[in-house]
Design a protein around this motif. Structure first.
Motif, short mmCIF file in Angstrom:
data_model
loop_
_atom_site.label_atom_id
_atom_site.label_comp_id
_atom_site.label_asym_id
_atom_site.label_seq_id
_atom_site.Cartn_x
_atom_site.Cartn_y
_atom_site.Cartn_z
N GLY A 38 61.59 52.85 -39.87
CA GLY A 38 60.73 51.72 -40.20
C GLY A 38 60.15 51.09 -38.95
O GLY A 38 60.14 51.68 -37.87
N ARG A 39 59.67 49.86 -39.10
CA ARG A 39 59.03 49.15 -38.01
C ARG A 39 59.70 47.79 -37.85
O ARG A 39 59.93 47.08 -38.83
CB ARG A 39 57.54 48.98 -38.31
N VAL A 40 60.01 47.43 -36.60
CA VAL A 40 60.61 46.14 -36.29
C VAL A 40 59.66 45.39 -35.37
O VAL A 40 59.22 45.94 -34.36
CB VAL A 40 61.97 46.32 -35.57
N GLU A 41 59.32 44.16 -35.75
CA GLU A 41 58.48 43.32 -34.91
C GLU A 41 59.30 42.12 -34.47
O GLU A 41 59.87 41.41 -35.31
CB GLU A 41 57.23 42.88 -35.66
N VAL A 42 59.38 41.89 -33.15
CA VAL A 42 60.21 40.83 -32.61
C VAL A 42 59.34 39.92 -31.75
O VAL A 42 58.62 40.39 -30.87
CB VAL A 42 61.35 41.41 -31.73
N THR A 43 59.41 38.62 -32.00
CA THR A 43 58.73 37.65 -31.15
C THR A 43 59.76 37.08 -30.21
O THR A 43 60.76 36.49 -30.65
CB THR A 43 58.09 36.52 -32.00
N LEU A 44 59.55 37.30 -28.92
CA LEU A 44 60.50 36.83 -27.91
C LEU A 44 60.18 35.38 -27.55
O LEU A 44 59.03 35.03 -27.29
CB LEU A 44 60.44 37.72 -26.67
N ARG A 45 61.23 34.54 -27.55
CA ARG A 45 61.06 33.12 -27.27
C ARG A 45 61.05 32.90 -25.77
O ARG A 45 61.94 33.31 -25.06
CB ARG A 45 62.21 32.34 -27.91
N LYS A 46 59.99 32.24 -25.30
CA LYS A 46 59.85 31.95 -23.87
C LYS A 46 60.82 30.84 -23.50
O LYS A 46 60.96 29.85 -24.22
CB LYS A 46 58.42 31.53 -23.54
N LEU A 47 61.53 31.03 -22.40
CA LEU A 47 62.47 30.02 -21.92
C LEU A 47 61.74 28.99 -21.07
O LEU A 47 60.80 29.33 -20.34
CB LEU A 47 63.56 30.68 -21.08
N PRO A 48 62.18 27.73 -21.13
CA PRO A 48 61.60 26.74 -20.21
C PRO A 48 61.93 27.14 -18.77
O PRO A 48 62.95 27.76 -18.51
CB PRO A 48 62.30 25.44 -20.58
N ALA A 49 61.06 26.77 -17.85
CA ALA A 49 61.24 27.16 -16.44
C ALA A 49 62.60 26.73 -15.92
O ALA A 49 63.21 27.41 -15.08
CB ALA A 49 60.12 26.57 -15.59
N SER A 50 63.13 25.61 -16.41
CA SER A 50 64.43 25.14 -15.93
C SER A 50 65.58 26.03 -16.38
O SER A 50 66.66 25.99 -15.82
CB SER A 50 64.68 23.70 -16.40
N HIS A 51 65.36 26.86 -17.41
CA HIS A 51 66.41 27.74 -17.92
C HIS A 51 66.31 29.17 -17.40
O HIS A 51 67.15 29.99 -17.70
CB HIS A 51 66.37 27.77 -19.45
N VAL A 52 65.25 29.46 -16.68
CA VAL A 52 65.09 30.82 -16.16
C VAL A 52 65.86 30.93 -14.86
O VAL A 52 65.58 30.20 -13.90
CB VAL A 52 63.59 31.15 -15.92
N PRO A 53 66.85 31.79 -14.82
CA PRO A 53 67.63 31.91 -13.57
C PRO A 53 66.78 32.51 -12.46
O PRO A 53 66.00 33.43 -12.69
CB PRO A 53 68.78 32.84 -13.96
N LYS A 54 66.91 31.93 -11.29
CA LYS A 54 66.19 32.47 -10.13
C LYS A 54 67.14 33.40 -9.39
O LYS A 54 68.25 33.01 -9.02
CB LYS A 54 65.72 31.34 -9.23
N LEU A 55 66.69 34.59 -9.22
CA LEU A 55 67.50 35.56 -8.50
C LEU A 55 67.28 35.38 -7.01
O LEU A 55 66.15 35.20 -6.56
CB LEU A 55 67.12 36.99 -8.92
N PRO A 56 68.36 35.39 -6.26
CA PRO A 56 68.19 35.25 -4.82
C PRO A 56 67.48 36.46 -4.25
O PRO A 56 67.71 37.59 -4.67
CB PRO A 56 69.61 35.13 -4.29
N SER A 57 66.59 36.20 -3.31
CA SER A 57 65.92 37.33 -2.67
C SER A 57 66.88 37.89 -1.63
O SER A 57 67.58 37.15 -0.94
CB SER A 57 64.62 36.89 -2.02
N PRO A 58 66.94 39.18 -1.54
CA PRO A 58 67.88 39.78 -0.57
C PRO A 58 67.46 39.44 0.85
O PRO A 58 66.29 39.49 1.20
CB PRO A 58 67.78 41.28 -0.86
N GLU A 59 68.44 39.03 1.62
CA GLU A 59 68.17 38.71 3.02
C GLU A 59 68.10 40.01 3.80
O GLU A 59 68.86 40.94 3.53
CB GLU A 59 69.27 37.81 3.57
N PRO A 60 67.19 40.06 4.76
CA PRO A 60 67.14 41.28 5.56
C PRO A 60 68.43 41.43 6.36
O PRO A 60 69.02 40.45 6.80
CB PRO A 60 65.94 41.06 6.48
N LYS A 61 68.86 42.65 6.47
CA LYS A 61 70.09 42.90 7.23
C LYS A 61 69.81 42.71 8.71
O LYS A 61 68.77 43.13 9.22
CB LYS A 61 70.59 44.33 6.98
N LYS A 62 70.75 42.06 9.34
CA LYS A 62 70.60 41.84 10.78
C LYS A 62 71.05 43.09 11.50
O LYS A 62 72.09 43.68 11.18
CB LYS A 62 71.43 40.65 11.23
#
Length: 124
Positions: free
Chosen positions: A90-114
């Protein structure tokens, strides 16, 4: 007349071909599995099953992919969505709920290796 009869070839009965019937051979291949179409709004969600990535929406796959658990749709900035399996296709249609910006986890950017300072090797 005897000479005429001797030169005649014996007649052979005409062969009539029997009507050919289609030969039924048993199929060794299993019947195709029902297909499922998964569509998300917005598109581009990653579809996983038990942690294994199956593809990106819109996606079409066999309804009985190994596993048995629900399909999970993941899209950055949106809440996770879980979809129960459709064993008959069959067919499944899903509407994804957008999270408020305050709920979106920010991933740390990898620091360059020294890079440590290399001292000249005294043994060279």
């Amino acid at each position: 007349m005897a000479g005429l009869l001797a030169s005649r070839e014996p007649s052979t009965p005409a062969r009539v071909a029997a009507p050919s019937l289609p030969v039924q051979t048993p199929s060794l291949a299993p019947p195709p599995l029902p297909r499922v179409s998964i569509v998300s709004s917005p598109p581009g969600a990653t579809v996983t099953e038990a942690g294994r990535v199956l593809g990106t929406t819109p996606l079409e796959l066999d309804s009985l992919v190994d596993g048995g658990g629900p399909w999970v749709l993941v899209l950055e900035g949106h809440a996770l969505a879980s979809v129960e399996r459709l064993p008959h296709g069959g067919r499944v249609e899903v509407t994804l709920r957008k999270l408020p910006a305050s709920h979106v986890p920010k991933l740390p950017s990898p620091e360059p290796k020294k890079v440590r300072d290399l001292k000249p090797n005294p043994f060279h």
